[in-house]
Design an enzyme around this catalytic site. Structure first.
Site: not given
Ligand code: S3P
Length: 437
Positions: A27, A172, A174, A320, A351
């Site tokens: 990340s 999330s 992301q 994760d 998963r």
């Molecule tokens: C991540 C956020 C998580 C995680 C992914 C990396 C990130 O996803 O599962 O492996 O770097 O922001 P989500 O934000 O969709 O939950």
């Protein structure tokens, strides 16, 4: 991206022992490339994860006109072009297997004065993108997807974006990050509120690059119209990669293993809390800080694990780590209940389904639920288990192989290189029985 098919054979090894350091955080590495690229000046990234996901992100910025040097595998020197210095790409931008790459880039590219197309591999092409398209459209972005909100994403030039006050419907990081990155290019204030706090690397790194931002668990606020200034980024070792060794050393009798300088951001360490509830023997040593992130050495010794009800509040902080937790639960005494984890169904694979099927093929007792599973611990036998190209499922099944009564053939493991290149060699050096099929 991975082309060659790879299967592994995992079988009983030695007790896990010695010291090891896992590669840099995925990340943080993605974000370090992105923010360095649109900063002014030359940024140095130390401890960069040279995995396929993060290399795909770096390759995309090269296509956008950014010079990125790699003086060593774990270093990147990024010659930032400033917020408005990216160039229109001549071809599609391939995010490979990386949801983080595609979702964060959607936000960043929504603010550019050129059009671009984000594509991904077969797994990424099945993952939901409506969750980023919807708030970005509300900010004024013009984005098209394939039917059902799936990749590829075509992002058009749109005049100025507007700030937004957005409450995340799903936990999330992301989505939060995509909105914040678009917010750099937006008029006025962008505020993201989250019902369950998620990893805050985007917020922390924006601050480190000099962008005014206010954030606390559950909320982040910034305004457009500032600049990012180049800096040095020190990437901590990835807790999610360390997680496989925490689980394996807890399970394999006689193990005593030291994991060095692991990133300990509390939004990432939920598995540690869950394993401790199960009775794991894990000690934090030498707590410190690396590039603004908490780090610690983790000493893990074998312990008898018991089943637990995983507290739902921990789920986002260990999102994760469920494939590894399922393995711990399948070998623990008693029942483990996972709930509130429906997001697992839209990761690199489903998963819940894929980990459950893989472990059931080895004799595990797992009953799936839409948002989790009930896993009753017992013994595992040898057999064949399919990771479906999901890196974390493959590594988790390798742990299962250490404890199974016979050898386990794990199918479709090449994608381990997306997040943890060299996992097999490092695992063998620690004591795993693991080889290419
Ligand atoms: C991540 C956020 C998580 C995680 C992914 C990396 C990130 O996803 O599962 O492996 O770097 O922001 P989500 O934000 O969709 O939950």
């Amino acid at each position: 991206m991975s082309v060659a098919r790879l299967d592994w054979i995992a079988g009983a090894g030695r007790p896990l022992a010695g010291e090891l350091e896992v590669p840099g955080d995925k990340s943080v590495s993605h974000r370090a490339i992105m923010l360095s690229a649109i900063a002014e000046g030359v940024s140095e990234i130390h401890g960069f994860l040279e995995g396929e996901d993060t290399r795909a992100t770096a390759a995309i910025f090269r296509q956008l006109g950014v010079r990125i040097d790699a003086p060593s595998p774990s270093r990147r020197t990024v010659h930032g072009v400033g917020l408005y210095g990216l160039l229109a790409p001549e071809s599609d931008l391939d995010c490979g297997n990386a949801g983080t790459g595609m979702r964060l880039l959607a936000g960043l590219l929504a603010g550019q004065d050129f059009a671009s197309t984000l594509v991904g591999d077969a797994s990424l092409s099945r993952r939901p993108m409506a969750r980023v398209i919807e708030p970005l459209r509300r900010m004024g972005a013009s984005i098209e997807s394939a039917p059902g909100g799936l990749p590829p994403l075509r992002i058009y030039f749109s005049n100025e974006l507007q700030g937004i006050d957005f409450e995340l419907p799903v936990a999330s990081a992301q989505v939060k990050s995509a909105v914040l990155l678009a917010g750099l290019y937006a008029r006025g204030e962008t505020r993201v509120r989250e019902p369950h706090p998620t990893r805050d690397y985007t917020e922390r790194m924006l601050a480190a690059f000099g962008w005014p931002i206010r954030f606390s668990p559950g909320e982040a606020v910034l305004s457009g119209g500032h600049r990012l200034r180049a800096t040095e980024v020190h990437v901590p070792a990835d807790f999610s990669s360390a997680a496989f060794f925490l689980v394996a050393a807890s399970l394999v009798p006689g193990s005593d293993l030291l994991l060095r300088r692991v990133g300990m951001n509390p939004r990432r360490t939920g598995l540690l809390a869950a394993l401790r509830l199960m009775g794991a023997d894990i000690t934090e040593l030498n707590p410190g800080e690396q590039g603004g992130e908490p780090v610690a050495d983790l000493q893990v010794r074998h312990a008898r694990l018991r089943g637990i009800e995983v507290p739902e509040a921990l789920v986002p902080d260990m999102i994760d780590e469920f494939p590894a937790l399922f393995v711990a639960a399948a070998l623990a005494e008693g029942r483990t209940v996972v709930r509130g984890a429906a997001e697992l169904r839209v990761k690199e694979s489903d998963r819940i389904a894929v980990t459950s099927a893989g472990l059931r093929a080895l004799g595990a007792d797992i009953v799936e639920a839409p948002d989790g599973a009930v896993i009753t611990g017992g013994r595992l036998h040898g057999g064949e288990a399919d990771s479906h190209g999901d890196h974390r499922v493959a590594m988790s099944l390798a742990i299962a192989g250490q404890l199974a009564a016979g050898e386990v053939r794990i199918l479709d493991c090449a994608n381990v290189a997306t997040s943890f290149p060299g996992f097999d060699a490092l695992a063998r050096s620690a004591g795993f029985g693991l080889r290419d099929a």
